[in-house]
Design a protein around this motif. Sequence first.
Motif, short mmCIF file in Angstrom:
data_model
loop_
_atom_site.label_atom_id
_atom_site.label_comp_id
_atom_site.label_asym_id
_atom_site.label_seq_id
_atom_site.Cartn_x
_atom_site.Cartn_y
_atom_site.Cartn_z
N ARG A 55 0.86 -1.32 -0.05
CA ARG A 55 -0.12 0.05 -0.11
C ARG A 55 0.82 1.19 -0.08
O ARG A 55 1.71 1.25 0.87
N THR A 65 -5.51 8.94 -2.54
CA THR A 65 -6.14 7.65 -2.48
C THR A 65 -5.28 6.72 -3.17
O THR A 65 -5.42 6.52 -4.28
N VAL A 124 -4.59 2.64 -3.98
CA VAL A 124 -5.06 1.36 -4.18
C VAL A 124 -4.13 0.28 -3.93
O VAL A 124 -3.31 0.14 -4.76
N ARG A 129 -11.93 2.54 -5.99
CA ARG A 129 -11.35 1.56 -5.22
C ARG A 129 -11.84 0.25 -5.39
O ARG A 129 -11.18 -0.92 -5.24
#
Length: 327
Positions: A14, A21, A23, A125
């Motif tokens: 991650r 953001t 993914v 996401r």
Amino acid sequence: MSGPEHRRRGETGRLSVQGSTAVPGPADEDGANAGRRPDVPNLTSLTELRALCRRHGFTLSKGFGQNFIVNPGICPRMAEQAGVDGRYGVLEIGPGVGVLTRELAARAAKVAAVELDERLFPILRETLAGCGNVRVVPGDAMKLDLAALIRQEFGGLRAAVCANLPYYITSPLVMRLLEERLPIESITVMVQKEAAERLCAEPGSRAAGAVSCAVSYYARPRMLFAVQPGSFYPPPKVTSAVIRLELRKEPPVDTPDEAGFFRLIRAAFGQRRKAAANAVSTGLGLPKPVVAAAMQAAQLAPLARPEQLTLADFCALQRELRERTGG
């Protein structure tokens, strides 16, 4: 700023950065649909796309110019012709539901996708699950510090732009990407076909306009292929086209004043139906005899239309005007 350590395709983990953001998971080697994870919807299936939108309570916004690509052949072709590979970081603007994003992630070392519509974040996401080399960056591409974003995300990588642009901001966004001289090598974008023809028109040709001259000053434009309305959901009323702009290391002409050069071009095309001399006189507030004398000294036809003038012609006219006006 130096960018975070990038991950090659297939690496896990991650990534996180303030205001973005991430993914998690490995990148999909085969792109958005081919070889996709079984829990990721087929993004070019109209049935699955509609189900995805219903699941997230998402409705299309005309204000954001949202038309999602459902022709499965378009995004692989577009990503391939962008010419990116594991040496590149790719800036995408307006990823939508992630169809093109997955294709880019399968080829490039890293993808930073700038998205303004917050309602798409939960969808992305889901659809980008498995693409560990993708970062969704919230924000407006017309307002973000793109140079800083590229440095932060793509440190040590070559950079390119590849995007299905929202049509309502095509010209302003393309010009921003060019004028800011970002550290990018190329811009591959889908736009309205009419806009594509203007952007790619050669200065001195009948189709040329002020934006054509600006694009040719900064880049070498090329039309790649047309995209029919039925390739989108919902289908737009116009045909689209994919173009590629290869940024120049040096402009093709040497102007003494770049800002003044573009003021001259905008003035010339400001009254397209007039002769260039009259349009320049009106647009720049210069006496007609002064402009006529400059045209003659630059060896330009006195009644030449602005679309008949090349970049070299505008450069010559600018020099002659500067000699006569002192600026």
